[in-house]
Design an enzyme around this catalytic site. Structure first.
Site, short mmCIF file in Angstrom:
data_model
loop_
_atom_site.label_atom_id
_atom_site.label_comp_id
_atom_site.label_asym_id
_atom_site.label_seq_id
_atom_site.Cartn_x
_atom_site.Cartn_y
_atom_site.Cartn_z
N SER A 12 0.82 -1.22 0.00
CA SER A 12 0.00 0.00 0.00
C SER A 12 0.85 1.27 0.00
O SER A 12 0.76 2.09 -0.91
CB SER A 12 -0.92 0.01 1.23
N LEU A 13 1.67 1.42 1.02
CA LEU A 13 2.41 2.67 1.15
C LEU A 13 3.53 2.77 0.11
O LEU A 13 3.78 3.84 -0.44
CB LEU A 13 2.99 2.78 2.58
N ARG A 37 7.06 -13.03 -8.28
CA ARG A 37 6.35 -11.76 -8.07
C ARG A 37 6.67 -10.78 -9.21
O ARG A 37 5.81 -10.03 -9.65
CB ARG A 37 6.74 -11.12 -6.73
N ALA A 131 -3.52 4.24 2.82
CA ALA A 131 -3.73 3.57 1.53
C ALA A 131 -4.02 2.10 1.80
O ALA A 131 -3.60 1.55 2.81
CB ALA A 131 -2.49 3.70 0.67
N ARG A 133 -4.76 -1.89 -0.37
CA ARG A 133 -4.75 -2.63 -1.64
C ARG A 133 -6.14 -3.18 -1.90
O ARG A 133 -6.71 -3.84 -1.03
CB ARG A 133 -3.79 -3.81 -1.55
N LYS A 184 2.67 8.49 18.39
CA LYS A 184 1.79 7.70 17.54
C LYS A 184 1.64 6.29 18.12
O LYS A 184 0.56 5.70 18.10
CB LYS A 184 2.35 7.66 16.12
N ASN A 188 -1.79 4.51 19.36
CA ASN A 188 -2.13 3.19 18.84
C ASN A 188 -2.38 2.21 20.00
O ASN A 188 -3.37 1.47 19.98
CB ASN A 188 -0.97 2.71 17.95
N SER A 252 -6.57 -0.11 12.20
CA SER A 252 -5.77 -0.97 11.31
C SER A 252 -5.59 -2.36 11.92
O SER A 252 -5.61 -3.37 11.21
CB SER A 252 -4.41 -0.32 11.04
N GLU A 264 1.10 -5.89 13.63
CA GLU A 264 2.44 -5.38 13.98
C GLU A 264 2.55 -5.22 15.51
O GLU A 264 3.29 -4.37 16.00
CB GLU A 264 2.69 -4.06 13.26
P1 NAP Z 1 1.56 -3.86 2.82
O1 NAP Z 1 0.48 -3.32 1.95
O2 NAP Z 1 1.39 -5.21 3.43
O3 NAP Z 1 2.89 -3.85 1.96
C1 NAP Z 1 4.10 -4.43 2.38
C2 NAP Z 1 4.81 -4.92 1.14
O4 NAP Z 1 6.11 -5.39 1.50
C3 NAP Z 1 4.10 -6.10 0.45
O5 NAP Z 1 3.90 -5.75 -0.91
C4 NAP Z 1 5.09 -7.25 0.57
O6 NAP Z 1 5.16 -8.08 -0.55
C5 NAP Z 1 6.40 -6.48 0.66
N1 NAP Z 1 7.50 -7.28 1.21
C6 NAP Z 1 7.59 -7.89 2.40
N2 NAP Z 1 8.76 -8.54 2.52
C7 NAP Z 1 9.43 -8.33 1.34
C8 NAP Z 1 10.68 -8.74 0.84
N3 NAP Z 1 11.50 -9.50 1.56
N4 NAP Z 1 11.04 -8.34 -0.39
C9 NAP Z 1 10.24 -7.58 -1.15
N5 NAP Z 1 9.01 -7.15 -0.74
C10 NAP Z 1 8.62 -7.52 0.51
O7 NAP Z 1 1.90 -2.88 4.02
P2 NAP Z 1 1.60 -1.31 4.13
O8 NAP Z 1 0.20 -1.12 4.55
O9 NAP Z 1 2.12 -0.59 2.94
O10 NAP Z 1 2.50 -0.94 5.41
C11 NAP Z 1 3.90 -0.77 5.34
C12 NAP Z 1 4.32 -0.06 6.63
O11 NAP Z 1 3.79 1.27 6.59
C13 NAP Z 1 3.76 -0.71 7.91
O12 NAP Z 1 4.68 -0.63 8.95
C14 NAP Z 1 2.54 0.13 8.21
O13 NAP Z 1 2.18 0.14 9.58
C15 NAP Z 1 3.01 1.51 7.76
N6 NAP Z 1 1.91 2.42 7.44
C16 NAP Z 1 0.96 2.04 6.54
C17 NAP Z 1 -0.06 2.92 6.21
C18 NAP Z 1 -1.15 2.55 5.22
O14 NAP Z 1 -2.10 3.32 5.07
N7 NAP Z 1 -1.07 1.44 4.53
C19 NAP Z 1 -0.10 4.19 6.82
C20 NAP Z 1 0.89 4.55 7.71
C21 NAP Z 1 1.91 3.65 8.02
P3 NAP Z 1 4.00 -9.10 -0.99
O15 NAP Z 1 3.01 -8.23 -1.70
O16 NAP Z 1 4.73 -10.02 -1.92
O17 NAP Z 1 3.49 -9.73 0.26
#
Ligand code: NAP
Length: 305
Positions: A12-13, A37, A131, A133, A184, A188, A252, A264
Site C-alpha cells: 500500500s504505502l 512476483r 492507503a 490494496r 503515535k 495506537n 488498522s 504489527e
Molecule cells: P503492505 O500493503 O502489506 O505492503 C508491504 C509490502 O512489502 C508487500 O507488498 C510485501 O510483498 C512487501 N515485502 C515484504 N517482505 C518483502 C521482501 N523480503 N522483499 C520484497 N518485498 C517484501 O503494508 P503497508 O500497509 O504498505 O504498510 C507498510 C508499513 O507502513 C507498515 O509498517 C505500516 O504500519 C506503515 N503504514 C501504513 C499505512 C497505510 O495506510 N497502509 C499508513 C501509515 C503507516 P507481498 O506483496 O509479496 O506480500
C-alpha cells in the site's frame, strides 16, 4: 541526473510513494520478493493507483532482491516484521553513501534495520497518509495526510526532500522524530488493541472510557520514564479526540485481525511492554492488555509476535 528511488515493498504505502515519485518524472525502481512476483507484476503491466476515484496505471520499472545493481536511496515500505530481514538481503547492494527511509509504524524495527546496515544513513518516517490494496498491484489512496521525516543521529535535512515536494508528497523534516513515533505508538496502544478485544469501531471505545483513561495514565508514565515527556502531554485528550474523529472507522489492527493478517503488535503494544520491563515499571493494565491480545490472536490462529 536524479538518484533512483528504490522502493522495497510494492504494498500500500510503497505503491503510493512510487506512483507519485514516478508521476513527477523521477527515476523509481520497485524491488519485489522474487522472480515469481516480478513476472506477476510484469503480466499486470504496472502499478495502479486509485485517487479521487480515478485509476491510473504506471509501468514503473521493477527488479528482484537479487538484481546486482547498486542502491543509493532505498525507501523501505515493508511491514515492521519484514523490514530487517529484507534490508539484510539488500545490504551487499548498498553503496557506501546509501540512505534508507523507513516508513514502518511503531518502534523497534528501525533499530533492527539500522543494525543490519551500520554504514548507511537511516531516516525514520511517521505518516498519517492512508492507503489500502484492493487488488494485486492496485492501491487506493484513502486518506490524505502528512509524513514527518527525521534522523536521530544527524539533524540536517537531506537535499532530496525537494523530490517529495515535486511529487506532491506532503512532508516536513522533524527534529524530534522519536517523539512523533512514540506519540503515535502511544495513541495506537490506547486504541487499537481495545477495538480488537471489544470487536468494535473506534467510536465503540466511548463505552469504555475508564479503560482508555487507565491505559493513557500508564502510557504517560512510560513515556515520561523513557525521556519522552512531550509525547506524554495531554495524551488522554488526544486519544479521546481521535476516538471521536475516527468513530466510524475500524482500526488498522482490527482490520488486520478481521482479514486474518499478521498484526504489527510487537512493534506497538509489544514494544511498549518491552521498554516498560526494561525500566522495571509496574504497568498492570498495559501488560494485561498485551496478554489478552496475545490470547485472542492465538485463538484466531494468528502470529502473536
Ligand atoms: P503492505 O500493503 O502489506 O505492503 C508491504 C509490502 O512489502 C508487500 O507488498 C510485501 O510483498 C512487501 N515485502 C515484504 N517482505 C518483502 C521482501 N523480503 N522483499 C520484497 N518485498 C517484501 O503494508 P503497508 O500497509 O504498505 O504498510 C507498510 C508499513 O507502513 C507498515 O509498517 C505500516 O504500519 C506503515 N503504514 C501504513 C499505512 C497505510 O495506510 N497502509 C499508513 C501509515 C503507516 P507481498 O506483496 O509479496 O506480500
Amino acid at each position: 541526473m536524479s538518484t533512483t528511488w528504490h522502493v522495497l515493498g510494492a504494498g500500500s504505502l510503497g505503491t503510493l510513494w512510487a506512483a507519485r515519485l514516478a508521476r513527477a518524472g523521477l527515476p523509481v525502481r520497485l524491488i519485489l520478493r522474487d522472480q515469481a512476483r516480478l513476472q506477476a507484476y510484469q503480466a499486470a503491466g504496472g502499478l495502479t493507483l486509485v485517487e479521487h476515484g480515478q485509476a491510473c496505471v504506471q509501468a514503473i520499472a521493477a527488479e528482484t532482491l537479487d538484481t546486482p545493481t547498486p542502491i543509493k536511496r532505498l525507501l523501505v515500505a515493508c511491514k515492521a516484521y519484514d523490514a530487517a530481514q529484507a534490508v539484510a538481503h539488500l545490504a551487499p547492494r548498498l553503496s557506501a553513501d546509501a540512505e534508507l527511509i523507513l516508513l514502518q509504524n511503531g518502534l523497534g524495527s528501525q533499530d533492527a534495520v539500522a543494525a543490519q546496515v551500520p554504514q548507511a544513513r537511516c531516516i525514520f518516517a511517521s505518516s498519517t497518509e492512508g492507503a489500502f490494496r484492493d487488488g494485486d498491484w492496485r492501491v487506493v489512496f484513502a486518506g490524505h495526510g502528512y509524513t514527518w521525516l527525521g534522523d536521530v543521529s544527524h539533524p540536517v535535512a537531506p537535499p532530496w526532500l525537494d523530490d517529495l515536494t515535486h511529487s506532491g508528497i506532503p512532508h516536513e523534516w522533524s527534529a524530534d522524530i522519536l517523539t512523533r513515533l512514540w506519540r503515535k505508538l502511544a495513541l495506537n496502544c490506547a486504541i487499537n488493541p481495545l477495538t480488537v478485544l471489544h470487536d468494535c469501531r473506534n467510536g465503540g471505545l466511548q463505552q469504555h472510557q475508564c479503560e482508555v483513561a487507565t491505559l493513557c495514565a500508564e502510557l504517560g508514565e512510560l513515556l515520561e520514564c523513557c525521556g519522552q515527556p512531550a509525547a506524554a502531554q495531554d495524551l488522554q485528550q488526544e486519544v479521546e479526540r481521535v476516538i471521536q474523529a475516527t468513530a466510524a472507522n475500524y482500526s488498522s489492527m482490527h482490520q488486520d485481525v478481521t482479514s486474518q493478517r499478521r498484526t504489527e503488535i510487537s512493534y506497538l503494544l509489544g514494544y511498549a511492554c518491552k521498554v516498560a520491563t526494561r525500566h522495571q515499571l509496574t504497568l498492570p493494565h498495559l501488560f494485561q492488555l498485551q496478554q489478552r491480545l496475545i490470547e485472542l490472536l492465538q485463538q484466531r490462529g494468528l502470529p502473536s509476535d
